[in-house]
Design an enzyme around this catalytic site. Structure first.
Site, PDB file in Angstrom:
ATOM      1  N   TYR A 319       0.825  -1.209   0.000  1.00  7.10           N
ATOM      2  CA  TYR A 319       0.000   0.000   0.000  1.00  7.10           C
ATOM      3  C   TYR A 319       0.863   1.265   0.000  1.00  7.10           C
ATOM      4  CZ  TYR A 319      -2.851   3.674   2.293  1.00  7.10           C
ATOM      5  OH  TYR A 319      -3.457   4.857   2.640  1.00  7.10           O
ATOM      6  N   LYS A 323       1.656   3.983  -3.028  1.00  4.07           N
ATOM      7  CA  LYS A 323       1.241   5.374  -2.820  1.00  4.07           C
ATOM      8  C   LYS A 323       2.460   6.304  -2.992  1.00  4.07           C
ATOM      9  CE  LYS A 323      -2.285   6.958  -1.214  1.00  4.07           C
ATOM     10  NZ  LYS A 323      -3.543   7.498  -1.814  1.00  4.07           N
TER      11      LYS A 323
END
Ligand SMILES: NC(=O)c1ccc[n+]([C@@H]2O[C@H](COP(=O)([O-])OP(=O)(O)OC[C@H]3O[C@@H](n4cnc5c(N)ncnc54)[C@H](OP(=O)(O)O)[C@@H]3O)[C@@H](O)[C@H]2O)c1
Length: 576
Positions: A319, A323
């Site tokens: 994640y 990002k």
């Protein structure tokens, strides 16, 4: 300008360059590099020093890059009375937005806040994944218009509420995983003509998401949106909602710095001469070439690949790694477009607005809180004196709106980073959190199926995985024995052991995924965010509060967040 004599004490965050040594003798006027904002709306622009002053070198603590000085011996201060602030309300008037992720937790709070405080705002074009236009509109009605979050607006607009909402919010069928974000050409043309601000809040927030999916949404999504942004005629700002944890395995106080293409955390923190080079295109090729076979076994393979690549480059999971790459892409493509990147830490329920405790989804620390309250989890793996960095959703939204108004109203391009985080200025320590949870569930216990209150014990905090898993196993065995009674049958006993082992494996997996956060070694500096508060007028500070230092954790966790979680997420189940 007025001149006055006063005894004034303040610690400067960015002192004038004149304070370069630890002890300075000065008899001169010093001008701030920026006006020092006092809460009474006085802007102090310069001061006269007379005497010897000590400066404290705080490089290793709160402010890594600057020194601090007390100006209590200043004998004279030049100040400007009256402050217009950032001009948030006037900025928002008539502005049109393109928002991704509006069916999600955060962007919904943002839209509600803007519509409530600025009914004269333009339109929100919101990208919604759906089968067709009709289904997209249905999602708008069910997941936004009819939700409790918007009840203040329902009260304000009464019978006209639905009409108001459907005039302001335009559902746009789309998907950030598709070329041109999957928008039909006619509406894409309208958006390109009309939109002033893009807010990209869409994301896959699953820590161990499959690598190809996470890259597609979190890294390529920003690429597709930024490509679209280039076609926009009146765009004033691209606002990326990122996460403070893009800072990966950085340690200590972490400043609000942008990423350049190919930056890695590993190269910053590694002591070895060899560091792998991050090439985002190669990562995309790697992930997408591995998806040739799309069966169930491939899912785990793709999850493992994401975690492996993230760790290789110094991030804790797929994640935050994807990002961070999204931020890199935006920074490399932005050209003359002003960009704001908001990096919140862990977002939890609203502190005040539109009402305290609104929450959607069972997130981050919440499964642990709820398992604990139900008596199902009596211990966890954490750094006892470590800190959980939490921020209420409304504070994140207020900071977002303030940053938007500041950077959207000047033509200065650039990448402006804002950490919205508490760990550095108002840390919530795990042992404290455990006590607050105990207090909450002791006074407001969950009820078991027989209607009896579930008694909770102080949560046991473990430093080591082996001790944690031994504890979970023993605890599961004890609970199972209570349910099953004395077990004489060997087969039943083996089945119980197997069940307990399964529970241990699940708890270990959860703890492993959370470990980078429960043992996080960094604290997020939020100097830019605090300076934003300094620039606001008194009225703006009142209406758009995001001073995380002011949060009282006991009150917020015990009286706002957990009750909100139980009411809005668990829908009151297990309550007396
Ligand atoms: N929640 C936190 O604690 C936290 C902390 C720090 C930063 N953030 C950041 O804040 C932002 C918002 O988070 P959140 O908690 O609101 O997330 P969320 O509730 O999980 O919502 C995610 C949103 O993204 C949309 N989305 C996902 N894939 C998409 C796609 N392919 N095309 C279009 N839309 C897509 C989802 O649409 P569907 O409804 O159709 O799935 C949903 O609206 C994210 O960028 C996240 O990284 C969140």
């Amino acid at each position: 300008m007025e001149s006055s004599c006063l005894n004034y004490s303040h610690v400067l965050r960015k002192p004038p360059s004149v304070f370069s040594s630890r002890k300075v003798k000065l008899q001169q006027w010093c001008t701030f590099p920026f006006p020092l904002q006092k809460k009474n709306t006085t802007k102090i622009t310069s001061f006269y020093l007379n005497g010897t002053f000590s400066t404290s070198n705080r490089k290793s603590s709160l402010f890594p890059k600057c020194q601090a000085v007390s100006i209590e011996n200043a004998v004279s201060v030049h100040s400007e009375i009256g402050n217009e602030g950032i001009g948030i309300v006037s900025f928002l008037q008539g502005k049109n937005f393109l928002v991704t992720g509006a069916t999600g937790f955060l962007a919904k709070v943002l839209i509600e806040k803007i519509l409530r405080t600025n009914p004269d705002v333009g339109k929100f074009y919101i990208i919604i994944k759906a089968r067709d236009d009709e289904a997209a509109k249905e999602r708008l009605i069910n997941e936004i218009v009819n939700t409790e979050l918007f009840k203040s607006l329902q009260e304000i607009h009464g019978n006209n509420y639905r009409e108001f909402m459907l005039k302001k919010i335009i559902p746009v069928l789309g998907n950030v995983r598709e070329t041109g974000i999957g928008i039909k050409p006619e509406i894409a043309r309208e958006i390109a003509e009309e939109v002033d601000i893009i807010v990209n809040s869409a994301a896959s927030t699953t820590f161990d998401e499959r690598y190809d999916v996470a890259l597609d949404i979190n890294t390529l999504g920003p690429y597709r949106l930024m490509s679209f942004a280039k076609r926009m005629k009146r765009l004033k700002l691209f606002l990326q909602v990122s996460t403070a944890y893009v800072n990966g395995q950085r340690q200590g106080v972490i400043s609000e710095r942008p990423f350049g293409l190919g930056d890695t955390i590993a190269s910053e923190i590694s002591s070895s001469n060899y560091c792998p080079v991050l090439d985002i295109e190669e990562e995309i090729k790697l992930a997408f070439s591995s998806t040739a076979k799309d069966d169930a076994s491939n899912v785990q393979e793709m999850k493992d690949l994401g975690l492996k690549r993230a760790k290789l480059y110094g991030w804790q999971d797929t994640y935050v790694f994807t990002k961070a790459m999204g931020e890199m892409i935006i920074n490399s493509m932005r050209g003359e477009i002003p960009v704001v990147t908001i990096r919140p830490s862990v977002i939890e329920s609203t502190l005040k607005e539109p009402f305290p405790g609104w929450m959607e989804g069972n997130r981050m620390m919440d499964p642990i809180v709820l398992y604990y309250g139900k008596g199902q989890l009596t211990g966890f793996l954490v750094e006892t004196h470590g800190v959980l960095d939490v921020v209420p959703a409304d504070m994140v939204v207020n900071a977002t709106v303030a940053a938007m108004a500041k950077h959207g109203s000047c033509t200065d391009p650039g990448m402006h980073i804002y950490h919205v985080a508490s760990s550095n200025v108002n840390p919530l320590v795990f042992s404290h959190l455990a006590n607050i949870m105990l207090e909450h569930f002791s006074t407001s216990p969950y009820m078991d199926p027989a209607g009896q209150p579930i008694q909770v014990q102080p949560m046991k905090l473990f430093h080591e995985m082996s001790k944690f898993s031994d504890f979970i196993y023993a605890d599961a065995m004890e609970k199972s024995a209570k349910v099953a009674g004395p077990v004489s049958n060997e087969r039943v006993s083996d089945r119980l052991k197997a069940l307990c082992m399964k529970l241990v494996e699940q708890a270990k997996y959860l703890a492993t995924i959370y470990e980078p956060y429960t043992f996080y070694g960094g604290r997020f500096d939020n100097t830019n965010t605090e300076e934003l508060i300094d620039e606001m007028s008194e009225e703006e500070r009142e209406n758009f509060q995001f001073d995380v230092e002011s949060i009282n954790w006991e009150d917020y966790i015990a009286n706002v967040h957990i009750p909100g979680l139980r009411k809005h997420v668990k829908k009151g189940r297990g309550m007396p």
